[in-house]
Scaffold this motif. Structure first.
Motif: not given
Ligand SMILES: [Zn+2]
Lengths: 305, 167
Positions: B129, B132, B154, B157
Protein backbone atom coordinates in the motif's frame (compact mmCIF):
# COMPACT_ATOMS: atom_id res chain seq x y z
CA UNK A 1 8.09 26.55 -14.60
CA UNK A 2 4.48 26.58 -15.71
CA UNK A 3 2.29 23.57 -15.24
CA UNK A 4 0.66 22.29 -18.44
CA UNK A 5 -2.15 20.67 -16.51
CA UNK A 6 -3.26 23.19 -13.92
CA UNK A 7 -6.90 22.61 -14.65
CA UNK A 8 -8.81 20.18 -16.80
CA UNK A 9 -10.74 23.18 -18.12
CA UNK A 10 -7.63 24.75 -19.63
CA UNK A 11 -7.77 22.29 -22.48
CA UNK A 12 -11.40 23.15 -23.17
CA UNK A 13 -10.86 26.88 -23.05
CA UNK A 14 -7.51 27.12 -24.78
CA UNK A 15 -6.51 27.19 -28.40
CA UNK A 16 -5.49 23.55 -28.31
CA UNK A 17 -7.36 21.74 -31.05
CA UNK A 18 -5.64 18.40 -30.75
CA UNK A 19 -8.06 16.62 -28.44
CA UNK A 20 -8.85 13.22 -29.71
CA UNK A 21 -12.29 12.93 -31.20
CA UNK A 22 -13.75 12.80 -34.64
CA UNK A 23 -13.56 16.14 -36.38
CA UNK A 24 -10.62 17.46 -34.41
CA UNK A 25 -7.35 17.78 -36.23
CA UNK A 26 -5.59 15.24 -34.09
CA UNK A 27 -2.43 14.02 -35.58
CA UNK A 28 -1.37 10.98 -37.51
CA UNK A 29 -0.59 8.14 -35.08
CA UNK A 30 2.22 7.15 -37.47
CA UNK A 31 3.76 10.66 -37.65
CA UNK A 32 7.47 10.32 -38.30
CA UNK A 33 7.29 6.54 -38.72
CA UNK A 34 8.97 5.20 -41.87
CA UNK A 35 6.12 3.64 -43.87
CA UNK A 36 8.18 2.44 -46.85
CA UNK A 37 6.78 -0.80 -48.30
CA UNK A 38 9.15 -3.69 -47.51
CA UNK A 39 10.84 -5.54 -50.38
CA UNK A 40 8.70 -8.26 -51.88
CA UNK A 41 5.41 -6.86 -50.58
CA UNK A 42 2.60 -5.59 -52.78
CA UNK A 43 1.16 -2.29 -51.49
CA UNK A 44 -2.48 -3.20 -52.20
CA UNK A 45 -2.12 -6.59 -50.49
CA UNK A 46 -0.47 -5.01 -47.46
CA UNK A 47 -3.17 -2.34 -47.25
CA UNK A 48 -6.05 -4.82 -47.50
CA UNK A 49 -4.41 -7.09 -44.95
CA UNK A 50 -4.06 -4.15 -42.54
CA UNK A 51 -7.73 -3.29 -43.11
CA UNK A 52 -8.71 -6.86 -42.18
CA UNK A 53 -6.91 -6.77 -38.85
CA UNK A 54 -7.79 -3.11 -38.29
CA UNK A 55 -11.49 -3.69 -38.99
CA UNK A 56 -11.58 -6.65 -36.58
CA UNK A 57 -10.28 -4.30 -33.90
CA UNK A 58 -12.46 -1.35 -34.87
CA UNK A 59 -15.76 -3.22 -35.06
CA UNK A 60 -15.10 -5.24 -31.92
CA UNK A 61 -13.96 -2.13 -30.08
CA UNK A 62 -17.21 -0.39 -30.94
CA UNK A 63 -19.21 -3.43 -29.87
CA UNK A 64 -17.40 -3.74 -26.53
CA UNK A 65 -17.71 -0.01 -25.88
CA UNK A 66 -21.48 -0.53 -25.78
CA UNK A 67 -20.93 -2.08 -22.35
CA UNK A 68 -19.86 1.31 -20.99
CA UNK A 69 -22.29 2.18 -18.19
CA UNK A 70 -24.09 -1.17 -18.72
CA UNK A 71 -21.70 -3.73 -17.22
CA UNK A 72 -22.61 -5.75 -14.09
CA UNK A 73 -20.36 -3.59 -11.94
CA UNK A 74 -18.05 -0.62 -12.23
CA UNK A 75 -14.87 -2.71 -12.40
CA UNK A 76 -16.10 -4.65 -15.42
CA UNK A 77 -17.43 -1.50 -17.00
CA UNK A 78 -13.91 -0.09 -16.80
CA UNK A 79 -12.26 -3.35 -17.87
CA UNK A 80 -14.40 -3.66 -21.01
CA UNK A 81 -13.96 0.03 -21.82
CA UNK A 82 -10.18 -0.33 -21.45
CA UNK A 83 -10.23 -3.39 -23.70
CA UNK A 84 -12.23 -1.45 -26.28
CA UNK A 85 -9.76 1.44 -26.03
CA UNK A 86 -6.76 -0.85 -26.60
CA UNK A 87 -8.44 -2.29 -29.68
CA UNK A 88 -9.36 1.17 -30.93
CA UNK A 89 -5.71 2.16 -30.63
CA UNK A 90 -4.67 -0.90 -32.61
CA UNK A 91 -7.34 -0.08 -35.21
CA UNK A 92 -6.08 3.50 -35.60
CA UNK A 93 -2.53 2.31 -36.21
CA UNK A 94 -3.60 -0.43 -38.62
CA UNK A 95 -5.93 1.85 -40.62
CA UNK A 96 -3.23 4.52 -40.76
CA UNK A 97 -0.78 1.85 -41.95
CA UNK A 98 -3.28 0.75 -44.64
CA UNK A 99 -3.70 4.35 -45.81
CA UNK A 100 0.07 4.90 -45.99
CA UNK A 101 0.59 1.64 -47.91
CA UNK A 102 -2.13 2.31 -50.48
CA UNK A 103 -3.68 5.80 -50.48
CA UNK A 104 -6.20 4.66 -53.12
CA UNK A 105 -7.89 2.53 -50.43
CA UNK A 106 -9.00 5.70 -48.62
CA UNK A 107 -12.46 7.04 -49.53
CA UNK A 108 -12.36 10.45 -51.22
CA UNK A 109 -13.56 13.28 -48.99
CA UNK A 110 -15.19 16.58 -50.02
CA UNK A 111 -12.70 19.31 -50.70
CA UNK A 112 -11.63 21.13 -47.56
CA UNK A 113 -12.53 18.25 -45.29
CA UNK A 114 -10.17 18.04 -42.30
CA UNK A 115 -10.81 14.30 -41.91
CA UNK A 116 -7.54 12.33 -41.71
CA UNK A 117 -7.11 9.10 -43.68
CA UNK A 118 -7.71 6.77 -40.72
CA UNK A 119 -11.02 8.50 -39.96
CA UNK A 120 -12.02 8.45 -43.58
CA UNK A 121 -11.47 4.68 -43.57
CA UNK A 122 -13.37 4.21 -40.32
CA UNK A 123 -16.35 6.44 -41.00
CA UNK A 124 -16.74 6.76 -44.78
CA UNK A 125 -16.41 3.21 -46.07
CA UNK A 126 -19.63 1.34 -46.73
CA UNK A 127 -20.30 -2.08 -45.27
CA UNK A 128 -18.96 -4.17 -48.22
CA UNK A 129 -15.59 -2.42 -47.91
CA UNK A 130 -15.21 -3.61 -44.32
CA UNK A 131 -13.00 -6.70 -44.12
CA UNK A 132 -13.61 -7.75 -40.51
CA UNK A 133 -14.56 -11.26 -39.43
CA UNK A 134 -18.26 -11.79 -38.86
CA UNK A 135 -17.20 -13.21 -35.50
CA UNK A 136 -16.94 -9.68 -34.06
CA UNK A 137 -20.27 -8.40 -35.39
CA UNK A 138 -23.09 -9.86 -33.23
CA UNK A 139 -24.81 -7.93 -30.48
CA UNK A 140 -23.07 -8.33 -27.13
CA UNK A 141 -25.81 -10.47 -25.60
CA UNK A 142 -25.51 -10.99 -21.87
CA UNK A 143 -22.27 -10.87 -19.88
CA UNK A 144 -21.65 -14.61 -20.41
CA UNK A 145 -21.88 -14.28 -24.21
CA UNK A 146 -19.56 -11.28 -24.06
CA UNK A 147 -16.99 -13.17 -21.99
CA UNK A 148 -17.16 -16.28 -24.21
CA UNK A 149 -16.67 -14.17 -27.35
CA UNK A 150 -13.86 -12.13 -25.80
CA UNK A 151 -12.09 -15.31 -24.71
CA UNK A 152 -12.14 -16.82 -28.20
CA UNK A 153 -11.31 -13.56 -29.95
CA UNK A 154 -8.45 -12.54 -27.66
CA UNK A 155 -6.96 -16.06 -27.77
CA UNK A 156 -7.05 -15.90 -31.57
CA UNK A 157 -5.73 -12.35 -31.79
CA UNK A 158 -2.94 -12.96 -29.29
CA UNK A 159 -1.71 -15.98 -31.30
CA UNK A 160 -1.94 -13.93 -34.49
CA UNK A 161 -0.12 -10.88 -33.13
CA UNK A 162 2.64 -13.01 -31.60
CA UNK A 163 3.44 -14.31 -35.08
CA UNK A 164 2.87 -10.96 -36.77
CA UNK A 165 5.60 -9.46 -34.58
CA UNK A 166 7.99 -11.18 -37.05
CA UNK A 167 6.40 -9.44 -40.07
CA UNK A 168 8.86 -8.14 -42.65
CA UNK A 169 6.96 -4.83 -42.47
CA UNK A 170 8.57 -2.99 -39.54
CA UNK A 171 5.37 -0.99 -38.94
CA UNK A 172 3.13 -4.06 -38.71
CA UNK A 173 5.76 -5.80 -36.62
CA UNK A 174 5.83 -2.92 -34.13
CA UNK A 175 2.02 -2.63 -33.97
CA UNK A 176 1.82 -6.38 -33.33
CA UNK A 177 4.53 -6.47 -30.67
CA UNK A 178 2.70 -3.68 -28.82
CA UNK A 179 -0.65 -5.39 -29.27
CA UNK A 180 0.62 -8.65 -27.79
CA UNK A 181 1.15 -6.98 -24.43
CA UNK A 182 -2.35 -5.50 -24.48
CA UNK A 183 -4.29 -8.52 -25.74
CA UNK A 184 -2.53 -10.74 -23.17
CA UNK A 185 -4.44 -8.75 -20.52
CA UNK A 186 -7.71 -9.16 -22.45
CA UNK A 187 -7.27 -12.94 -22.66
CA UNK A 188 -6.46 -13.18 -18.97
CA UNK A 189 -9.53 -11.12 -18.06
CA UNK A 190 -11.84 -13.23 -20.24
CA UNK A 191 -10.29 -16.53 -19.17
CA UNK A 192 -10.67 -15.81 -15.45
CA UNK A 193 -14.25 -14.63 -15.86
CA UNK A 194 -15.01 -17.71 -17.97
CA UNK A 195 -13.87 -20.02 -15.16
CA UNK A 196 -15.65 -17.88 -12.56
CA UNK A 197 -18.96 -18.01 -14.44
CA UNK A 198 -18.63 -21.77 -14.99
CA UNK A 199 -17.97 -22.41 -11.31
CA UNK A 200 -20.17 -19.65 -9.92
CA UNK A 201 -23.90 -20.10 -9.42
CA UNK A 202 -26.21 -22.47 -11.34
CA UNK A 203 -27.52 -19.40 -13.14
CA UNK A 204 -24.07 -18.17 -14.23
CA UNK A 205 -23.17 -21.65 -15.45
CA UNK A 206 -26.46 -22.02 -17.30
CA UNK A 207 -25.83 -18.72 -19.06
CA UNK A 208 -22.26 -19.64 -19.95
CA UNK A 209 -23.33 -23.00 -21.37
CA UNK A 210 -25.98 -21.23 -23.43
CA UNK A 211 -23.45 -18.64 -24.60
CA UNK A 212 -20.76 -20.96 -25.86
CA UNK A 213 -22.62 -22.48 -28.86
CA UNK A 214 -23.68 -18.98 -30.00
CA UNK A 215 -20.06 -17.88 -30.11
CA UNK A 216 -18.75 -21.16 -31.51
CA UNK A 217 -20.90 -20.91 -34.65
CA UNK A 218 -18.38 -18.45 -36.08
CA UNK A 219 -15.32 -20.21 -34.68
CA UNK A 220 -14.21 -21.82 -37.99
CA UNK A 221 -14.22 -18.44 -39.74
CA UNK A 222 -11.23 -17.33 -37.65
CA UNK A 223 -9.00 -19.92 -39.31
CA UNK A 224 -10.36 -19.82 -42.89
CA UNK A 225 -7.57 -18.30 -44.95
CA UNK A 226 -8.64 -15.56 -47.37
CA UNK A 227 -6.56 -15.19 -50.57
CA UNK A 228 -5.31 -11.79 -49.35
CA UNK A 229 -4.14 -13.37 -46.08
CA UNK A 230 -2.41 -16.14 -48.06
CA UNK A 231 -0.68 -13.53 -50.26
CA UNK A 232 0.31 -11.40 -47.28
CA UNK A 233 1.78 -14.48 -45.58
CA UNK A 234 3.61 -15.52 -48.75
CA UNK A 235 5.06 -12.01 -49.05
CA UNK A 236 6.33 -12.14 -45.48
CA UNK A 237 4.16 -9.30 -44.15
CA UNK A 238 1.20 -11.29 -42.83
CA UNK A 239 0.15 -14.45 -41.03
CA UNK A 240 -1.87 -17.36 -42.46
CA UNK A 241 -4.65 -17.83 -39.86
CA UNK A 242 -5.03 -21.52 -40.71
CA UNK A 243 -1.73 -22.06 -38.93
CA UNK A 244 -3.14 -20.65 -35.68
CA UNK A 245 -5.90 -23.24 -35.18
CA UNK A 246 -3.83 -25.75 -33.23
CA UNK A 247 -2.40 -23.28 -30.75
CA UNK A 248 -5.69 -21.43 -30.26
CA UNK A 249 -7.51 -24.74 -29.78
CA UNK A 250 -5.01 -25.87 -27.16
CA UNK A 251 -5.40 -22.66 -25.13
CA UNK A 252 -9.20 -22.77 -25.36
CA UNK A 253 -9.21 -26.44 -24.32
CA UNK A 254 -7.11 -25.51 -21.29
CA UNK A 255 -9.67 -22.88 -20.24
CA UNK A 256 -12.59 -25.22 -20.92
CA UNK A 257 -10.95 -28.00 -18.88
CA UNK A 258 -10.28 -25.64 -15.96
CA UNK A 259 -13.87 -24.45 -16.14
CA UNK A 260 -15.23 -27.99 -16.51
CA UNK A 261 -17.14 -27.13 -19.68
CA UNK A 262 -17.33 -29.27 -22.84
CA UNK A 263 -16.22 -27.88 -26.19
CA UNK A 264 -19.51 -27.26 -28.04
CA UNK A 265 -20.45 -29.32 -31.08
CA UNK A 266 -22.38 -26.91 -33.28
CA UNK A 267 -22.68 -26.54 -37.03
CA UNK A 268 -20.55 -23.75 -38.38
CA UNK A 269 -22.29 -20.62 -39.68
CA UNK A 270 -22.15 -20.75 -43.48
CA UNK A 271 -21.09 -18.02 -45.89
CA UNK A 272 -23.35 -15.02 -46.56
CA UNK A 273 -24.20 -14.65 -50.27
CA UNK A 274 -21.28 -16.92 -51.08
CA UNK A 275 -18.78 -14.89 -49.09
CA UNK A 276 -17.35 -14.33 -45.65
CA UNK A 277 -16.50 -11.31 -43.56
CA UNK A 278 -13.04 -11.02 -45.10
CA UNK A 279 -14.76 -10.74 -48.53
CA UNK A 280 -16.95 -7.87 -47.32
CA UNK A 281 -20.03 -10.09 -46.82
CA UNK A 282 -21.46 -9.36 -43.41
CA UNK A 283 -24.35 -10.11 -41.10
CA UNK A 284 -27.12 -7.60 -40.54
CA UNK A 285 -25.54 -6.76 -37.17
CA UNK A 286 -22.73 -4.87 -38.89
CA UNK A 287 -25.01 -2.53 -40.83
CA UNK A 288 -26.71 -1.45 -37.61
CA UNK A 289 -23.37 -1.05 -35.85
CA UNK A 290 -21.94 1.06 -38.67
CA UNK A 291 -25.09 3.17 -38.87
CA UNK A 292 -24.55 4.12 -35.25
CA UNK A 293 -20.77 4.48 -35.45
CA UNK A 294 -20.66 6.49 -38.70
CA UNK A 295 -23.75 8.69 -38.50
CA UNK A 296 -22.22 11.73 -36.83
CA UNK A 297 -19.11 11.74 -39.01
CA UNK A 298 -21.16 11.40 -42.19
CA UNK A 299 -23.57 14.15 -41.20
CA UNK A 300 -20.63 16.55 -40.76
CA UNK A 301 -17.88 15.63 -43.23
CA UNK A 302 -16.28 19.03 -42.71
CA UNK A 303 -17.06 19.10 -39.01
CA UNK A 304 -14.56 20.42 -36.53
CA UNK A 305 -15.23 20.83 -32.85
CA UNK B 1 21.37 25.07 -37.22
CA UNK B 2 20.88 24.00 -33.63
CA UNK B 3 24.06 24.24 -31.58
CA UNK B 4 25.11 21.49 -29.21
CA UNK B 5 24.37 23.76 -26.25
CA UNK B 6 20.98 24.69 -27.66
CA UNK B 7 20.21 21.04 -28.22
CA UNK B 8 21.11 20.22 -24.61
CA UNK B 9 18.79 23.05 -23.52
CA UNK B 10 16.01 21.75 -25.76
CA UNK B 11 16.49 18.34 -24.23
CA UNK B 12 16.11 19.70 -20.72
CA UNK B 13 12.97 21.64 -21.72
CA UNK B 14 11.44 18.48 -23.24
CA UNK B 15 12.47 16.45 -20.21
CA UNK B 16 10.40 18.70 -17.93
CA UNK B 17 7.11 18.25 -19.77
CA UNK B 18 4.75 16.20 -17.63
CA UNK B 19 2.38 13.37 -18.42
CA UNK B 20 -1.20 14.68 -18.74
CA UNK B 21 -2.73 11.76 -16.86
CA UNK B 22 -0.03 11.33 -14.19
CA UNK B 23 1.33 14.87 -13.82
CA UNK B 24 3.71 13.87 -11.00
CA UNK B 25 5.76 12.20 -13.77
CA UNK B 26 7.75 13.93 -16.48
CA UNK B 27 7.67 12.30 -19.91
CA UNK B 28 11.32 11.46 -19.27
CA UNK B 29 10.50 9.71 -15.98
CA UNK B 30 7.68 7.83 -17.68
CA UNK B 31 10.11 6.60 -20.33
CA UNK B 32 7.98 8.03 -23.14
CA UNK B 33 10.59 10.60 -24.20
CA UNK B 34 13.04 8.58 -26.28
CA UNK B 35 15.22 11.15 -27.98
CA UNK B 36 15.80 14.85 -28.61
CA UNK B 37 17.99 15.38 -31.65
CA UNK B 38 18.73 17.80 -34.47
CA UNK B 39 17.73 17.05 -38.03
CA UNK B 40 18.47 19.58 -40.75
CA UNK B 41 18.18 22.57 -38.46
CA UNK B 42 15.07 21.52 -36.59
CA UNK B 43 14.64 19.97 -33.18
CA UNK B 44 13.22 16.45 -33.49
CA UNK B 45 11.63 14.94 -30.39
CA UNK B 46 10.84 11.21 -30.44
CA UNK B 47 8.21 9.71 -28.17
CA UNK B 48 6.81 6.18 -27.77
CA UNK B 49 3.17 5.52 -26.78
CA UNK B 50 2.57 3.64 -23.55
CA UNK B 51 -0.52 1.88 -24.98
CA UNK B 52 -1.77 1.73 -28.60
CA UNK B 53 -4.93 3.58 -27.65
CA UNK B 54 -3.32 6.05 -25.27
CA UNK B 55 -5.50 9.15 -25.68
CA UNK B 56 -2.83 11.31 -24.05
CA UNK B 57 -0.45 11.05 -27.01
CA UNK B 58 -1.88 14.07 -28.83
CA UNK B 59 -1.69 16.14 -25.65
CA UNK B 60 1.91 15.04 -25.06
CA UNK B 61 2.85 16.10 -28.57
CA UNK B 62 1.14 19.45 -28.16
CA UNK B 63 2.73 20.08 -24.79
CA UNK B 64 6.19 19.30 -26.16
CA UNK B 65 5.62 21.65 -29.13
CA UNK B 66 4.30 24.46 -26.96
CA UNK B 67 6.98 24.24 -24.30
CA UNK B 68 9.79 24.16 -26.84
CA UNK B 69 8.18 27.04 -28.73
CA UNK B 70 7.97 29.04 -25.49
CA UNK B 71 11.69 28.31 -24.97
CA UNK B 72 12.50 29.78 -28.39
CA UNK B 73 12.61 26.73 -30.62
CA UNK B 74 10.29 27.58 -33.47
CA UNK B 75 11.07 24.57 -35.67
CA UNK B 76 10.13 21.47 -33.71
CA UNK B 77 8.89 18.13 -34.94
CA UNK B 78 7.51 15.45 -32.64
CA UNK B 79 7.87 11.96 -34.08
CA UNK B 80 6.36 8.69 -32.93
CA UNK B 81 8.53 5.63 -32.50
CA UNK B 82 6.66 2.32 -32.21
CA UNK B 83 9.61 -0.01 -31.80
CA UNK B 84 10.79 -1.09 -29.34
CA UNK B 85 7.40 -1.01 -27.61
CA UNK B 86 7.19 0.97 -24.36
CA UNK B 87 7.78 -1.05 -21.22
CA UNK B 88 6.93 -0.13 -17.63
CA UNK B 89 10.60 -1.00 -16.94
CA UNK B 90 11.43 2.34 -18.60
CA UNK B 91 9.91 4.31 -15.71
CA UNK B 92 12.91 5.81 -13.94
CA UNK B 93 13.72 5.40 -10.24
CA UNK B 94 12.84 9.06 -9.74
CA UNK B 95 9.53 8.36 -11.49
CA UNK B 96 8.83 5.39 -9.24
CA UNK B 97 9.47 7.49 -6.14
CA UNK B 98 7.18 10.24 -7.47
CA UNK B 99 4.40 7.70 -8.10
CA UNK B 100 4.67 6.26 -4.58
CA UNK B 101 4.72 9.75 -3.04
CA UNK B 102 1.45 10.47 -4.84
CA UNK B 103 -0.27 7.32 -3.65
CA UNK B 104 0.28 5.24 -6.79
CA UNK B 105 2.03 1.89 -6.47
CA UNK B 106 4.91 1.64 -8.98
CA UNK B 107 5.19 -1.39 -11.29
CA UNK B 108 7.31 -4.47 -10.62
CA UNK B 109 9.50 -5.99 -13.31
CA UNK B 110 7.80 -6.37 -16.71
CA UNK B 111 7.17 -9.93 -17.94
CA UNK B 112 10.02 -11.40 -19.95
CA UNK B 113 9.57 -11.77 -23.70
CA UNK B 114 8.61 -15.00 -25.40
CA UNK B 115 5.20 -16.64 -25.82
CA UNK B 116 2.49 -15.41 -23.45
CA UNK B 117 1.52 -18.32 -21.19
CA UNK B 118 -2.12 -18.65 -20.15
CA UNK B 119 -2.57 -17.90 -16.46
CA UNK B 120 -6.02 -18.37 -14.97
CA UNK B 121 -4.99 -17.79 -11.36
CA UNK B 122 -5.13 -14.36 -9.75
CA UNK B 123 -2.18 -12.14 -10.66
CA UNK B 124 0.55 -12.28 -8.02
CA UNK B 125 2.48 -9.13 -7.43
CA UNK B 126 4.58 -7.93 -4.51
CA UNK B 127 2.46 -4.83 -4.03
CA UNK B 128 2.51 -2.67 -0.91
CA UNK B 129 0.00 0.00 0.00
CA UNK B 130 1.58 3.33 -1.04
CA UNK B 131 -0.28 5.07 1.81
CA UNK B 132 0.48 2.95 4.88
CA UNK B 133 3.07 0.46 3.58
CA UNK B 134 1.05 -2.64 4.48
CA UNK B 135 1.47 -5.66 2.22
CA UNK B 136 -1.97 -7.13 2.84
CA UNK B 137 -3.55 -5.76 -0.32
CA UNK B 138 -6.29 -7.13 -2.58
CA UNK B 139 -6.55 -6.80 -6.36
CA UNK B 140 -9.90 -5.19 -7.24
CA UNK B 141 -9.44 -5.03 -11.01
CA UNK B 142 -6.67 -5.37 -13.59
CA UNK B 143 -8.20 -2.34 -15.33
CA UNK B 144 -8.29 1.10 -13.79
CA UNK B 145 -8.86 4.78 -14.51
CA UNK B 146 -6.27 4.77 -17.28
CA UNK B 147 -5.03 1.98 -19.54
CA UNK B 148 -1.79 1.63 -17.59
CA UNK B 149 -3.24 1.05 -14.10
CA UNK B 150 -4.79 -1.72 -12.02
CA UNK B 151 -6.84 -1.07 -8.86
CA UNK B 152 -6.05 -2.46 -5.39
CA UNK B 153 -7.54 -2.11 -1.92
CA UNK B 154 -5.39 -2.08 1.22
CA UNK B 155 -6.51 -4.48 3.97
CA UNK B 156 -4.92 -2.35 6.71
CA UNK B 157 -5.96 1.22 5.97
CA UNK B 158 -8.84 0.18 3.65
CA UNK B 159 -7.88 2.77 1.05
CA UNK B 160 -8.20 1.96 -2.63
CA UNK B 161 -5.15 2.77 -4.72
CA UNK B 162 -3.82 2.53 -8.28
CA UNK B 163 -0.97 0.25 -9.30
CA UNK B 164 0.91 0.87 -12.56
CA UNK B 165 0.76 -2.41 -14.45
CA UNK B 166 3.78 -4.34 -15.63
CA UNK B 167 3.85 -4.35 -19.41
ZN1 LIG C 1 -2.82 0.97 3.42
Amino acid sequence: MTDDHDSVYDGLLGEDDSHWAFGTSFEDPLAGVDTTIPDGADPATLATYCLMLGDDALVYSHRLSQWASNAPDLEDDIALANTALDLLGQARLLLARAAAADPSAVPAMPEGSPVPAEDSLAFFRDEPAFRNLRFVEPENGDFAVTIARLLVFSTYRLALLERLASSSDPVLSAIAAKGVKEVAYHRTYAGRWFVTLAQGTPESRRRLEAALPLVWRHHDELFATHPVEADAAAQGVGVDPAGLAGEVGAVLDQVLATAGVERPEVPSAGPVAGGRGRDGRHTEHLSRLLAEMQSVARAHPRGQW
Amino acid sequence: MVTTTALADARSVAAQVTDPEMPMLTLEDLGVLRDVAEDDGRVVVTITPTYSGCPAMATMRDDLQHRLLDAGYDDVQVRVSLSPAWSSDWITDRGRRALAEHGISPPGAAPAGGPVVLDLLPTRRAVRCPRCGADGVRLVSEFGATACKAVYTCGACLETFDHVKEI
